[in-house]
Design an enzyme around this catalytic site. Structure first.
Site, PDB file in Angstrom:
ATOM      1  CG  ASP A 194      23.167 -24.810  79.993  1.00 13.89           C
ATOM      2  OD1 ASP A 194      24.146 -24.246  79.672  1.00 13.89           O
ATOM      3  OD2 ASP A 194      22.114 -24.146  79.946  1.00 13.89           O
ATOM      4  CB  SER A 208      15.626 -20.820  77.179  1.00 12.25           C
ATOM      5  OG  SER A 208      16.936 -20.006  76.726  1.00 12.25           O
ATOM      6  NE  ARG A 246      17.244 -33.204  84.450  1.00 12.45           N
ATOM      7  CZ  ARG A 246      16.097 -32.655  84.739  1.00 12.45           C
ATOM      8  NH1 ARG A 246      15.216 -32.952  83.972  1.00 12.45           N
ATOM      9  NH2 ARG A 246      15.764 -32.323  85.891  1.00 12.45           N
ATOM     10  NE  ARG A 255      25.926 -20.208  76.183  1.00 12.34           N
ATOM     11  CZ  ARG A 255      26.471 -21.202  76.594  1.00 12.34           C
ATOM     12  NH1 ARG A 255      27.314 -21.100  77.459  1.00 12.34           N
ATOM     13  NH2 ARG A 255      26.138 -22.403  76.084  1.00 12.34           N
TER      14      ARG A 255
END
Length: 318
Positions: free
Chosen positions: A151, A146, A156, A91
């Site tokens: 992530d 965001s 989760r 990124r």
């Protein structure tokens, strides 16, 4: 806010921007959804395609165009425009082209929608958010990234699968950079009311030991690269994540989300950098960050993540 008056503008009609617009229509978060993109033919085609499905979603209007005036009177603007991430590219390697694009494109949109809350989604989102604050002069509550909302959802999901519970009962966060240096906050994670470090595996399930946690961490970090290698872009999950942030603003929900905000005099001596920590999101935008307890390893990881972002900011003279 009254739904009948709400307007959401999405900047960038690529894979991510159109996924956000599509998710917003399906969830009925705004009465007007606008698409803004410099490619006039592309944005017109996307608008037409979305309009053809309006019979099947809550009442809404879809508009679009290439002029920043498309964003006028917006309550929320989501910025997705930027260079496309290539397979194997980090990124942070996207930073230079995207920062320059943000410098040129964002101020006219802010002028067209001076009262909107701006959510930056373009990667590398933390550095782009920091740059956007510099370029626009907007207060940090009204322009934020965001961050690690997606992530965190990935974390989760993986924990839910391993432990055999519903993902809605997993409460755990990814903090720091939205990228390779991000860290799971294991020490405060829970499943239901059970702290993760006290979790006993359900019948037929494997323990959630240190090796499993490390594999989950790697899977969270590397998942975007796998998706990009296979299909060219991540779009559906980030589309849903961005719309979930928007819903928290429109509904004044005071929802805790790990968005990327400007840290000044933050925990562990972190200062003058945008990164993600659990934060209250409501009608004002990004509000107060929660005072999360960190283990020694997590504190060190968060400082290292901030250092990574500081080096990138310095490289681009931000």
């Amino acid at each position: 806010m009254e739904v009948s008056r709400l307007k959401l503008t999405v900047v960038g009609a690529g894979a991510v921007g159109t996924a956000i617009a599509y998710a917003a229509l399906i969830r009925g978060v705004a009465r007007t959804v606008a698409l803004l993109d410099v490619n006039e033919a592309k944005v017109e085609a996307e608008v037409l395609d979305l309009r053809h499905g309006l019979e099947f979603v809550p009442g809404a209007t879809v508009i679009g165009g290439s002029d920043p005036s498309v964003a006028s009177d917006s309550n929320v603007v989501i910025f997705t425009a930027g260079a496309k991430q290539k397979p194997g590219q980090s990124r942070l390697e996207l930073a230079e082209a995207t920062i320059e694009l943000t410098r040129r494109a964002l101020p006219p949109i802010v002028a067209a929608a001076p009262d909107a809350v701006f959510i930056m989604v373009t990667n590398p989102v933390d550095v782009v958010t920091y740059a956007a604050l510099k370029f626009t002069g907007l207060p940090p509550n009204r322009l934020f990234g965001s961050g690690t909302v997606l992530d965190t959802s990935r974390l989760r999901h993986l924990l839910a699968i391993h432990c055999g519970v519903a993902v809605q009962n997993v409460h755990a966060y990814i903090a720091g950079e939205h990228g390779d240096s991000e860290i799971p906050l294991w020490s405060t994670a829970t499943i239901g009311a059970v702290p993760l470090d006290q979790w006993r595996p359900l019948e037929g399930r494997d323990p959630l030991d240190a090796a499993v946690r490390e594999q989950i961490r790697r899977d969270v970090v590397e998942s975007a690269y796998r998706i990009i290698a296979g299909k060219g872009a991540t779009n559906y999950a980030i589309g849903l994540a961005a719309v979930r942030i928007t819903e928290a603003i429109f509904g004044d929900e005071h929802r805790v989300l790990p968005v990327s905000t400007l840290i000044a005099d933050g925990p562990e001596g972190i200062d003058d950098v945008c990164l993600s920590l659990p934060t209250i999101v409501d009608a004002r935008g990004a509000g107060e960050r929660l005072a999360v307890s960190l283990s020694d390893d997590e504190a060190a990881g968060l400082r290292a993540s901030a250092d990574t972002l500081h080096r990138t900011q310095a490289h681009f003279d931000l």
